[in-house]
Scaffold this motif. Structure first.
Motif, PDB file in Angstrom:
ATOM      1  N   UNK A  87      52.356  44.243  48.511  1.00 34.71           N
ATOM      2  CA  UNK A  87      53.824  44.156  48.502  1.00 34.71           C
ATOM      3  C   UNK A  87      54.483  45.374  49.160  1.00 34.71           C
ATOM      4  N   UNK A  88      53.699  46.222  49.791  1.00 34.68           N
ATOM      5  CA  UNK A  88      54.231  47.405  50.463  1.00 34.68           C
ATOM      6  C   UNK A  88      55.101  46.999  51.652  1.00 34.68           C
ATOM      7  N   UNK A  89      56.077  47.829  51.959  1.00 42.22           N
ATOM      8  CA  UNK A  89      56.898  47.589  53.150  1.00 42.22           C
ATOM      9  C   UNK A  89      56.154  48.027  54.417  1.00 42.22           C
ATOM     10  N   UNK A  90      55.049  48.738  54.260  1.00 42.11           N
ATOM     11  CA  UNK A  90      54.264  49.235  55.383  1.00 42.11           C
ATOM     12  C   UNK A  90      53.259  48.166  55.820  1.00 42.11           C
ATOM     13  N   UNK A  91      53.341  47.772  57.083  1.00 43.60           N
ATOM     14  CA  UNK A  91      52.446  46.733  57.598  1.00 43.60           C
ATOM     15  C   UNK A  91      50.981  47.129  57.479  1.00 43.60           C
ATOM     16  N   UNK A  92      50.630  48.373  57.849  1.00 38.56           N
ATOM     17  CA  UNK A  92      49.237  48.820  57.786  1.00 38.56           C
ATOM     18  C   UNK A  92      48.691  48.758  56.364  1.00 38.56           C
ATOM     19  N   UNK A  93      49.522  49.084  55.397  1.00 38.65           N
ATOM     20  CA  UNK A  93      49.093  49.020  53.994  1.00 38.65           C
ATOM     21  C   UNK A  93      48.794  47.582  53.594  1.00 38.65           C
ATOM     22  N   UNK A  94      49.692  46.669  53.943  1.00 41.72           N
ATOM     23  CA  UNK A  94      49.477  45.249  53.612  1.00 41.72           C
ATOM     24  C   UNK A  94      48.227  44.715  54.313  1.00 41.72           C
ATOM     25  N   UNK A  95      48.098  45.024  55.589  1.00 44.94           N
ATOM     26  CA  UNK A  95      46.974  44.534  56.382  1.00 44.94           C
ATOM     27  C   UNK A  95      45.637  45.069  55.852  1.00 44.94           C
ATOM     28  N   UNK A  96      45.567  46.368  55.614  1.00 42.15           N
ATOM     29  CA  UNK A  96      44.323  46.998  55.137  1.00 42.15           C
ATOM     30  C   UNK A  96      43.932  46.482  53.759  1.00 42.15           C
ATOM     31  N   UNK A  97      44.921  46.339  52.884  1.00 44.43           N
ATOM     32  CA  UNK A  97      44.602  45.870  51.526  1.00 44.43           C
ATOM     33  C   UNK A  97      44.153  44.414  51.545  1.00 44.43           C
ATOM     34  N   UNK A  98      44.798  43.602  52.366  1.00 42.84           N
ATOM     35  CA  UNK A  98      44.404  42.199  52.458  1.00 42.84           C
ATOM     36  C   UNK A  98      42.976  42.059  52.954  1.00 42.84           C
ATOM     37  N   UNK A  99      42.638  42.785  54.013  1.00 38.76           N
ATOM     38  CA  UNK A  99      41.275  42.701  54.552  1.00 38.76           C
ATOM     39  C   UNK A  99      40.243  43.226  53.555  1.00 38.76           C
ATOM     40  N   UNK A 100      40.580  44.282  52.837  1.00 34.65           N
ATOM     41  CA  UNK A 100      39.659  44.804  51.820  1.00 34.65           C
ATOM     42  C   UNK A 100      39.459  43.772  50.709  1.00 34.65           C
ATOM     43  N   UNK A 101      40.546  43.152  50.265  1.00 35.42           N
ATOM     44  CA  UNK A 101      40.434  42.130  49.212  1.00 35.42           C
ATOM     45  C   UNK A 101      39.615  40.928  49.683  1.00 35.42           C
ATOM     46  N   UNK A 102      39.835  40.518  50.916  1.00 27.07           N
ATOM     47  CA  UNK A 102      39.053  39.398  51.457  1.00 27.07           C
ATOM     48  C   UNK A 102      37.566  39.730  51.494  1.00 27.07           C
ATOM     49  N   UNK A 103      37.240  40.938  51.927  1.00 26.88           N
ATOM     50  CA  UNK A 103      35.828  41.326  51.969  1.00 26.88           C
ATOM     51  C   UNK A 103      35.240  41.474  50.571  1.00 26.88           C
ATOM     52  N   UNK A 104      36.041  41.913  49.621  1.00 24.19           N
ATOM     53  CA  UNK A 104      35.557  41.990  48.237  1.00 24.19           C
ATOM     54  C   UNK A 104      35.284  40.594  47.680  1.00 24.19           C
ATOM     55  N   UNK A 105      36.060  39.613  48.121  1.00 26.13           N
ATOM     56  CA  UNK A 105      35.939  38.254  47.586  1.00 26.13           C
ATOM     57  C   UNK A 105      34.799  37.461  48.209  1.00 26.13           C
ATOM     58  N   UNK A 106      34.376  37.816  49.403  1.00 27.55           N
ATOM     59  CA  UNK A 106      33.337  37.058  50.100  1.00 27.55           C
ATOM     60  C   UNK A 106      32.066  37.012  49.263  1.00 27.55           C
ATOM     61  N   UNK A 107      31.548  35.826  49.110  1.00 25.66           N
ATOM     62  CA  UNK A 107      30.292  35.591  48.385  1.00 25.66           C
ATOM     63  C   UNK A 107      30.325  36.039  46.933  1.00 25.66           C
ATOM     64  N   UNK A 108      31.495  36.271  46.404  1.00 26.74           N
ATOM     65  CA  UNK A 108      31.601  36.613  44.989  1.00 26.74           C
ATOM     66  C   UNK A 108      32.262  35.502  44.192  1.00 26.74           C
ATOM     67  N   UNK A 109      32.324  34.326  44.797  1.00 23.51           N
ATOM     68  CA  UNK A 109      32.943  33.222  44.106  1.00 23.51           C
ATOM     69  C   UNK A 109      32.126  32.891  42.862  1.00 23.51           C
ATOM     70  N   UNK A 110      32.826  32.643  41.806  1.00 22.30           N
ATOM     71  CA  UNK A 110      32.151  32.217  40.571  1.00 22.30           C
ATOM     72  C   UNK A 110      32.387  30.718  40.433  1.00 22.30           C
ATOM     73  N   UNK A 111      31.406  29.999  39.941  1.00 21.72           N
ATOM     74  CA  UNK A 111      31.604  28.556  39.765  1.00 21.72           C
ATOM     75  C   UNK A 111      32.732  28.315  38.753  1.00 21.72           C
ATOM     76  N   UNK A 112      33.530  27.341  39.030  1.00 21.90           N
ATOM     77  CA  UNK A 112      34.634  27.015  38.126  1.00 21.90           C
ATOM     78  C   UNK A 112      34.056  26.558  36.795  1.00 21.90           C
ATOM     79  N   UNK A 113      34.669  27.018  35.740  1.00 20.87           N
ATOM     80  CA  UNK A 113      34.219  26.616  34.413  1.00 20.87           C
ATOM     81  C   UNK A 113      34.674  25.196  34.159  1.00 20.87           C
ATOM     82  N   UNK A 114      33.786  24.423  33.624  1.00 26.54           N
ATOM     83  CA  UNK A 114      34.129  23.032  33.305  1.00 26.54           C
ATOM     84  C   UNK A 114      35.095  23.016  32.135  1.00 26.54           C
ATOM     85  N   UNK A 115      36.172  22.342  32.317  1.00 30.68           N
ATOM     86  CA  UNK A 115      37.129  22.199  31.222  1.00 30.68           C
ATOM     87  C   UNK A 115      36.949  20.826  30.632  1.00 30.68           C
ATOM     88  N   UNK A 116      37.051  20.808  29.366  1.00 30.61           N
ATOM     89  CA  UNK A 116      36.706  19.546  28.933  1.00 30.61           C
ATOM     90  C   UNK A 116      37.208  18.926  27.804  1.00 30.61           C
TER      91      UNK A 116
END
Length: 116
Positions: A87-116
């Motif tokens: 939510x920063x007004x600085x483009x570089x901050x938004x861009x860098x944080x988004x890319x870091x979050x995307x890389x943190x998320x890669x291959x770390x998906x957890x299977x959805x818990x079955x709701x039932x």
């Protein structure tokens, strides 16, 4: 054996030191890696905007290929500060944080818990 001759035998302690050297190197490398992750987390939490951007970029680089590093960095508390940077007004901050979050998320998906 004549007087004055010496028999030179390898010292067992030297052999053991040579065998344990790779283990020591690995331990030292792991310690440095953990310290680096902690420092990045500190920069992201307490640094100025430029430090935070730099930390986000470093996170992105570090987690590209290592699932262990992704998990360890997430455990140091970097996700919340990265989200705040979105939510920063600085483009570089938004861009860098988004890319870091995307890389943190890669291959770390957890299977959805079955709701039932």
């Amino acid at each position: 054996m004549a007087e004055g001759e010496r028999v030179v035998e390898p010292e067992p302690e030297q052999e053991n030191e040579q065998e344990s050297e790779p283990e020591t190197t690995i331990t030292t490398t792991m310690l440095k890696h953990n310290q680096t992750m902690q420092l990045i987390s500190e920069k992201l939490t307490n640094g100025n905007l430029n430090s935070k951007i730099e930390a986000a970029r470093e996170i992105r680089r570090m987690v590209r290929k290592s699932t262990k590093t992704r998990s360890k960095l997430a455990d140091t508390g970097v996700i919340q500060p990265l989200i705040f940077m979105l939510s920063s007004s600085n483009f570089d901050a938004r861009h860098s944080s988004l890319l870091a979050l995307l890389n943190l998320a890669v291959r770390n998906e957890r299977p959805a818990l079955a709701t039932g």
